[in-house]
Design a protein around this motif. Sequence first.
Motif, PDB file in Angstrom:
ATOM      1  N   HIS A 214      -8.230  20.732  67.335  1.00 37.52           N
ATOM      2  CA  HIS A 214      -8.049  19.833  66.130  1.00 37.52           C
ATOM      3  C   HIS A 214      -6.755  20.364  65.454  1.00 37.52           C
ATOM      4  O   HIS A 214      -7.208  21.157  64.747  1.00 37.52           O
ATOM      5  CB  HIS A 214      -9.190  19.467  65.237  1.00 37.52           C
ATOM      6  N   ASP A 221      -7.945  13.887  61.511  1.00 45.16           N
ATOM      7  CA  ASP A 221      -6.638  14.336  61.668  1.00 45.16           C
ATOM      8  C   ASP A 221      -5.536  14.049  60.853  1.00 45.16           C
ATOM      9  O   ASP A 221      -4.596  13.632  61.324  1.00 45.16           O
ATOM     10  CB  ASP A 221      -6.342  13.536  62.982  1.00 45.16           C
ATOM     11  N   THR A 231     -12.425  23.186  67.966  1.00 46.13           N
ATOM     12  CA  THR A 231     -12.236  22.769  69.308  1.00 46.13           C
ATOM     13  C   THR A 231     -13.676  22.475  69.813  1.00 46.13           C
ATOM     14  O   THR A 231     -14.536  22.924  69.268  1.00 46.13           O
ATOM     15  CB  THR A 231     -11.814  23.989  70.107  1.00 46.13           C
ATOM     16  N   ARG A 413     -13.022  21.942  58.539  1.00 47.67           N
ATOM     17  CA  ARG A 413     -13.254  20.433  58.685  1.00 47.67           C
ATOM     18  C   ARG A 413     -14.496  20.091  59.109  1.00 47.67           C
ATOM     19  O   ARG A 413     -15.402  20.874  59.460  1.00 47.67           O
ATOM     20  CB  ARG A 413     -12.281  20.092  60.050  1.00 47.67           C
ATOM     21  N   ILE A 416     -15.326  18.271  63.523  1.00 46.45           N
ATOM     22  CA  ILE A 416     -14.706  18.692  64.750  1.00 46.45           C
ATOM     23  C   ILE A 416     -15.649  17.832  65.814  1.00 46.45           C
ATOM     24  O   ILE A 416     -16.730  17.606  65.578  1.00 46.45           O
ATOM     25  CB  ILE A 416     -15.004  20.123  64.698  1.00 46.45           C
TER      26      ILE A 416
END
Length: 427
Positions: A214, A221, A231, A413, A416
């Motif tokens: 990401h 995104d 990931t 984030r 994910i």
Amino acid sequence: MNILVLGSGGREHTLVWKLSQSPLADKIYAVPGNPGMAELAVCVPDVDIEDNDAVVRLAQQKAIDLAVVGPEVPLTNGVVDALLAAGIKAFGPSKLAAELEGSKAFSKNLMKRYHIPTARYEIFNDASRARVYVRQMGAPIVVKADGLAAGKGVVVAKTVNEAIAAIDEIMQDKAFGAAGSRVVIEEFMSGEEASLLAFTDGETIVPMVSSQDHKCIYDGDQGPNTGGMGTYAPAPVLTPALRARVQTEILEPVIAAMKKEGRTYKGCLYAGLMITDKGPKVVEFNARFGDPETQVVLPLLQGDLVKIMLACIDGTLAAMPIGWDDGAAVCVVMASGGYPKAYKKGMEINGLADAAAAGALVFHAGTAQQNGKIVTNGGRVLGVTAKAGSIREAVNKAYAGVDKIHFQDEYHRHDIAHRALERLEKE
Ligand code: AMP
Ligand code: GLY
């Protein structure tokens, strides 16, 4: 065996962690290493990994039997050639082979010559010609500095003006130094991205489990690109049928092409893929393990990484059984607030032991030890990783680890693996 790992990030911490599980591993040295690796390896902070002679001297002093190179710059500097010339086994491509990552022009021309699917492109040494081409082609279009730019030399331009600004920044303002004296201008490919890392001895190429990074800083995104904010593995977008196509249309041809060109490629090959409606195409090749892909791929590897690496070096990979767990792994990057722009360092990190007790593997990326405390020392600070039977369980377990860890201005984030979860919901 004495093992040397070059690098200081989360990828290298993961490599040290996995290598340390091998019965063949005696002492592991990490250069320069980080406080996370220091629990498993002897860190040698005062040797410059971009100085081949210094690396070879250290390897001789410590009687190293296997050297493993993490980042791209030492590879393109030829550290593997220097180590091998000194009789030290080294995992990674030679200088000539590492050009697959070191020069996008080289890599694109190779793909064109050997019919490996990738975006159409032109190469320019001259900014005014590049501008004319961009006006001719229209947007969206992708502008890339030819050389290494720490993942930052790529602009996916939505308008012609944006593309022209990128050409000016790369070629005239030299934002990436000599890396930008040539640009590659590429057709924009739409689709979902996936990373496929593979072990190779130059003849045989064995893909690992797929993964997805990401790259954008914000949830959904959005926002600027980073080195990678998290990931997961495996990436369901790469179905078994697509993996088989990647093997025969991309991985095997590129390894055969490199051998034919007199640049036999050994080590880990990283294929950055776009899954387009016409099938998988190459976005880029990297000459190394991905960061933070490694953090989710290696925990799923069954068996002995030392033996696999030796097989890559010795040319015996075809006879090496390589197995993978059925489950999934997720890595959530905890970053310093402000990253990928300016951020503060030196914030005390609390809760590392609690996260580990909650079942997370905490890989250090940008940390330092100060007065007996672990503090932040980079943009991407930690990769909090969890392995479980399913992607959903792995997500929950990784975020449970994240919840235990605190430092001032911490940012991560919250989504994910969202693409994998959305796919599951649809099924
Ligand atoms: P690279 O460093 O070449 O992997 O590029 C960085 C990122 O830019 C990739 O991960 C993609 O998200 C995007 N990108 C690069 N090339 C293309 C392309 N031809 N079409 C669409 N996106 C691209
Ligand atoms: N995660 C992207 C890279 O390692 O290049």
